[in-house]
Motif scaffolding. Sequence first.
Motif, PDB file in Angstrom:
ATOM      1  N   TYR A 439       0.855  -1.182   0.000  1.00  0.00           N
ATOM      2  CA  TYR A 439       0.000   0.000   0.000  1.00  0.00           C
ATOM      3  C   TYR A 439       0.895   1.237   0.000  1.00  0.00           C
ATOM      4  CZ  TYR A 439      -2.938  -3.785   1.760  1.00  0.00           C
ATOM      5  OH  TYR A 439      -3.578  -4.987   1.922  1.00  0.00           O
ATOM      6  N   ASN A 440       1.308   1.654  -1.181  1.00  0.00           N
ATOM      7  CA  ASN A 440       2.233   2.776  -1.284  1.00  0.00           C
ATOM      8  C   ASN A 440       2.147   3.362  -2.693  1.00  0.00           C
ATOM      9  OD1 ASN A 440       5.256   3.668  -2.127  1.00  0.00           O
ATOM     10  ND2 ASN A 440       4.848   4.187   0.016  1.00  0.00           N
ATOM     11  N   GLN A 441       1.970   4.673  -2.777  1.00  0.00           N
ATOM     12  CA  GLN A 441       1.793   5.313  -4.072  1.00  0.00           C
ATOM     13  C   GLN A 441       3.055   5.251  -4.926  1.00  0.00           C
ATOM     14  OE1 GLN A 441       0.249   9.268  -3.576  1.00  0.00           O
ATOM     15  NE2 GLN A 441      -1.759   8.562  -2.873  1.00  0.00           N
ATOM     16  N   ASP A 442       4.219   5.470  -4.319  1.00  0.00           N
ATOM     17  CA  ASP A 442       5.456   5.472  -5.097  1.00  0.00           C
ATOM     18  C   ASP A 442       5.706   4.120  -5.751  1.00  0.00           C
ATOM     19  OD1 ASP A 442       5.907   8.097  -4.427  1.00  0.00           O
ATOM     20  OD2 ASP A 442       7.230   7.630  -2.736  1.00  0.00           O
ATOM     21  N   THR A 443       5.534   3.043  -4.975  1.00  0.00           N
ATOM     22  CA  THR A 443       5.741   1.703  -5.532  1.00  0.00           C
ATOM     23  C   THR A 443       4.703   1.391  -6.595  1.00  0.00           C
ATOM     24  OG1 THR A 443       6.652   0.959  -3.414  1.00  0.00           O
ATOM     25  CG2 THR A 443       5.984  -0.739  -4.976  1.00  0.00           C
ATOM     26  N   ALA A 444       3.453   1.755  -6.344  1.00  0.00           N
ATOM     27  CA  ALA A 444       2.401   1.505  -7.327  1.00  0.00           C
ATOM     28  C   ALA A 444       2.679   2.252  -8.628  1.00  0.00           C
ATOM     29  CB  ALA A 444       1.046   1.916  -6.757  1.00  0.00           C
ATOM     30  N   LYS A 445       3.129   3.489  -8.536  1.00  0.00           N
ATOM     31  CA  LYS A 445       3.431   4.265  -9.748  1.00  0.00           C
ATOM     32  C   LYS A 445       4.618   3.664 -10.495  1.00  0.00           C
ATOM     33  CE  LYS A 445       1.622   8.637  -7.960  1.00  0.00           C
ATOM     34  NZ  LYS A 445       1.971   9.999  -7.450  1.00  0.00           N
ATOM     35  N   GLU A 446       5.617   3.207  -9.754  1.00  0.00           N
ATOM     36  CA  GLU A 446       6.781   2.587 -10.388  1.00  0.00           C
ATOM     37  C   GLU A 446       6.372   1.332 -11.150  1.00  0.00           C
ATOM     38  OE1 GLU A 446      11.123   0.585  -9.229  1.00  0.00           O
ATOM     39  OE2 GLU A 446       9.765   1.290  -7.644  1.00  0.00           O
ATOM     40  N   VAL A 447       5.555   0.495 -10.520  1.00  0.00           N
ATOM     41  CA  VAL A 447       5.116  -0.739 -11.174  1.00  0.00           C
ATOM     42  C   VAL A 447       4.211  -0.425 -12.368  1.00  0.00           C
ATOM     43  CG1 VAL A 447       3.770  -2.844 -10.855  1.00  0.00           C
ATOM     44  CG2 VAL A 447       5.401  -2.133  -9.102  1.00  0.00           C
ATOM     45  N   ARG A 448       3.377   0.617 -12.227  1.00  0.00           N
ATOM     46  CA  ARG A 448       2.537   1.023 -13.366  1.00  0.00           C
ATOM     47  C   ARG A 448       3.406   1.402 -14.566  1.00  0.00           C
ATOM     48  NH1 ARG A 448       1.292   6.044 -14.774  1.00  0.00           N
ATOM     49  NH2 ARG A 448       1.458   6.919 -12.651  1.00  0.00           N
ATOM     50  N   GLU A 449       4.514   2.110 -14.320  1.00  0.00           N
ATOM     51  CA  GLU A 449       5.408   2.488 -15.411  1.00  0.00           C
ATOM     52  C   GLU A 449       6.017   1.259 -16.088  1.00  0.00           C
ATOM     53  OE1 GLU A 449       5.959   5.465 -16.817  1.00  0.00           O
ATOM     54  OE2 GLU A 449       4.278   6.066 -15.528  1.00  0.00           O
ATOM     55  N   TYR A 450       6.381   0.253 -15.275  1.00  0.00           N
ATOM     56  CA  TYR A 450       6.906  -0.981 -15.861  1.00  0.00           C
ATOM     57  C   TYR A 450       5.837  -1.667 -16.715  1.00  0.00           C
ATOM     58  CZ  TYR A 450      10.963  -0.669 -12.745  1.00  0.00           C
ATOM     59  OH  TYR A 450      12.110  -0.267 -12.100  1.00  0.00           O
ATOM     60  N   PHE A 451       4.604  -1.643 -16.228  1.00  0.00           N
ATOM     61  CA  PHE A 451       3.497  -2.223 -16.987  1.00  0.00           C
ATOM     62  C   PHE A 451       3.347  -1.511 -18.333  1.00  0.00           C
ATOM     63  CE2 PHE A 451      -0.943  -2.320 -18.313  1.00  0.00           C
ATOM     64  CZ  PHE A 451      -1.254  -3.676 -18.225  1.00  0.00           C
ATOM     65  N   MET A 452       3.422  -0.188 -18.315  1.00  0.00           N
ATOM     66  CA  MET A 452       3.268   0.578 -19.545  1.00  0.00           C
ATOM     67  C   MET A 452       4.412   0.310 -20.517  1.00  0.00           C
ATOM     68  SD  MET A 452       0.444   2.053 -19.595  1.00  0.00           S
ATOM     69  CE  MET A 452      -0.905   2.634 -18.571  1.00  0.00           C
ATOM     70  N   GLU A 453       5.612   0.104 -19.985  1.00  0.00           N
ATOM     71  CA  GLU A 453       6.740  -0.256 -20.854  1.00  0.00           C
ATOM     72  C   GLU A 453       6.492  -1.589 -21.547  1.00  0.00           C
ATOM     73  OE1 GLU A 453      10.283  -0.199 -18.512  1.00  0.00           O
ATOM     74  OE2 GLU A 453      10.152   1.959 -18.062  1.00  0.00           O
ATOM     75  N   ASP A 454       5.990  -2.560 -20.787  1.00  0.00           N
ATOM     76  CA  ASP A 454       5.670  -3.852 -21.392  1.00  0.00           C
ATOM     77  C   ASP A 454       4.533  -3.717 -22.409  1.00  0.00           C
ATOM     78  OD1 ASP A 454       7.609  -5.179 -19.939  1.00  0.00           O
ATOM     79  OD2 ASP A 454       6.241  -5.745 -18.321  1.00  0.00           O
ATOM     80  N   LEU A 455       3.594  -2.814 -22.117  1.00  0.00           N
ATOM     81  CA  LEU A 455       2.461  -2.601 -23.009  1.00  0.00           C
ATOM     82  C   LEU A 455       2.938  -2.066 -24.363  1.00  0.00           C
ATOM     83  CD1 LEU A 455      -0.478  -3.181 -22.112  1.00  0.00           C
ATOM     84  CD2 LEU A 455      -0.843  -0.713 -22.053  1.00  0.00           C
ATOM     85  N   MET A 456       4.017  -1.271 -24.349  1.00  0.00           N
ATOM     86  CA  MET A 456       4.570  -0.723 -25.590  1.00  0.00           C
ATOM     87  C   MET A 456       5.123  -1.821 -26.487  1.00  0.00           C
ATOM     88  SD  MET A 456       4.082   2.551 -25.603  1.00  0.00           S
ATOM     89  CE  MET A 456       5.270   3.139 -26.811  1.00  0.00           C
ATOM     90  N   GLU A 457       5.455  -2.960 -25.904  1.00  0.00           N
ATOM     91  CA  GLU A 457       5.972  -4.089 -26.680  1.00  0.00           C
ATOM     92  C   GLU A 457       4.912  -5.168 -26.878  1.00  0.00           C
ATOM     93  OE1 GLU A 457      10.508  -4.666 -26.065  1.00  0.00           O
ATOM     94  OE2 GLU A 457       9.614  -4.617 -24.052  1.00  0.00           O
ATOM     95  N   SER A 458       3.662  -4.755 -26.809  1.00  0.00           N
ATOM     96  CA  SER A 458       2.546  -5.687 -26.921  1.00  0.00           C
ATOM     97  C   SER A 458       1.565  -5.181 -27.969  1.00  0.00           C
ATOM     98  CB  SER A 458       1.832  -5.838 -25.570  1.00  0.00           C
ATOM     99  OG  SER A 458       2.748  -6.149 -24.543  1.00  0.00           O
ATOM    100  N   HIS A 459       0.658  -6.048 -28.407  1.00  0.00           N
ATOM    101  CA  HIS A 459      -0.383  -5.577 -29.313  1.00  0.00           C
ATOM    102  C   HIS A 459      -1.751  -5.847 -28.708  1.00  0.00           C
ATOM    103  CE1 HIS A 459      -2.093  -9.301 -30.996  1.00  0.00           C
ATOM    104  NE2 HIS A 459      -0.883  -9.801 -30.983  1.00  0.00           N
TER     105      HIS A 459
END
Length: 487
Positions: A439-459
């Motif tokens: 339960y932490n905003q900084d960690t959640a935002k960091e993981v969201r960014e990783y998710f978005m990076e993976d999304l860029m390599e997805s269709h």
Amino acid sequence: MDFIDSISPTLITIVKVAYFFSMLVIIVLIMQENRSPLKAISWMLVLLLLPGLGIIFYIFFGQNLRKEKIIARKGLKNHDLITAIAHSQSHKLAEGEMNEHPELGTNMRLVQLLLNNSSSIVTIGNRVKVLNNGRQTFDAIIDALKKAEKFIHLEFYIFDLDNIGNQILQILKDKAKAGVEVRFLVDDVGSWELKKDFFEKLKKDGIEAYSFLQVRFPTFTAKVNYRNHRKIVVVDGEIGFVGGLNVADRYIEGSPNYGIWRDMHLQVQGDAVNALQSVFLIDWFFVSQKDIAEQYYFPPKEPIGDKVMQVVASGPDTDWPGIMMGLYQAISLAQKYVYITTPYFMPTESVLLALKAAALGGVDVRILIPEKSDAYFTALCTKSYIKEMIESEVKFYFYQPGFLHSKMLVIDDEICIIGTANMDFRSFEQNFEVNAFIYNQDTAKEVREYFMEDLMESHKVILEQWRKRPLWAKTKESFARLFSPLL
């Protein structure tokens, strides 16, 4: 010869009657267990469609052992202490005595649920580092192992004797020789290639080593389906690791068939390490019958960070499917978005409904799965869910570069969940799993960014195109879906 000819029809009749009677008994047992209708019907189909083999499959894979409790936790000093703390925290949370931590108030229903269904104590003042790939993960684990001075506790589903496996093994041997206590635990099926002499050699090297829930006929035959899928490392009670990675070179180098092997892990410091330690030592008790609960293994800690988290363990040894219930609650509480990464998508009806309801209610729900899968039948089953999910406004994406093995969920820049549990029946109901709810905003935002990076390599999967797939492909997927509760 005439005698043999005369008796053969009688024997055949006896065998047929015995088989029919056995199948009838099993069907009655399934009904009396009051399982979900979906799971009960799936097993009945197996019994009817696979004469003979169906009964064998049920004996090995079908018995419901949650009520039997494979591991009796009650009476363990470790477990009883954790349970008492969880009950106290649950009471304080209900009475508003933990309001100094706003993260808990925002997510009170989820926190309360995990306290009550899993005795997952709330830990404050943790430091959490997200390890976003295999190289980061193994570099961090190896660094921690080399610095060990008191004890090393290591538990994995798969431990391959390849480059990284042998490197870690040599460190364990060196540390044991230097007087560090080393406890090594792997799942018997996941690490099937590690034979009896391997464990005997480790013990000669001063390492206590076991395989979890050994599959030996007839011992534990009925329990072959209940596997320890956890990945935990605890060093000196000061630093811990948990996440999706097993010990294998493919997480660093990739593999010829799948390309890169994408996964995510956590490095944890603070009181959450003691929670990971407790999970490991309960598993250790099962294999060794040693109830380890001395303060030495749970050193007191000053706050080292600002991360609030709960370590949630679930499996056939718990009263409730804690991780599944936690995910359901977290999804239901979402206001803005739910982003999920999972290698397999075969959720229970409750989680499926929560995702659909969130998406139809305006929450941005995105699910990222691998286009290449290491399990053909499971991949077919996963694809059978896509059409109905997209029709419910859920967005699906296929990861392209390789095999996506991460197990991650992030919600509203508030909650991040990383661990060993896949989004499927097996992880929710059968395997021993462990997840970190942060339960932490900084960690959640960091993981969201990783998710978005993976999304860029997805269709993204487009519904109109998905509907145009060949009929034979849809038929195979629908057939596989029938067996989703059993996979």
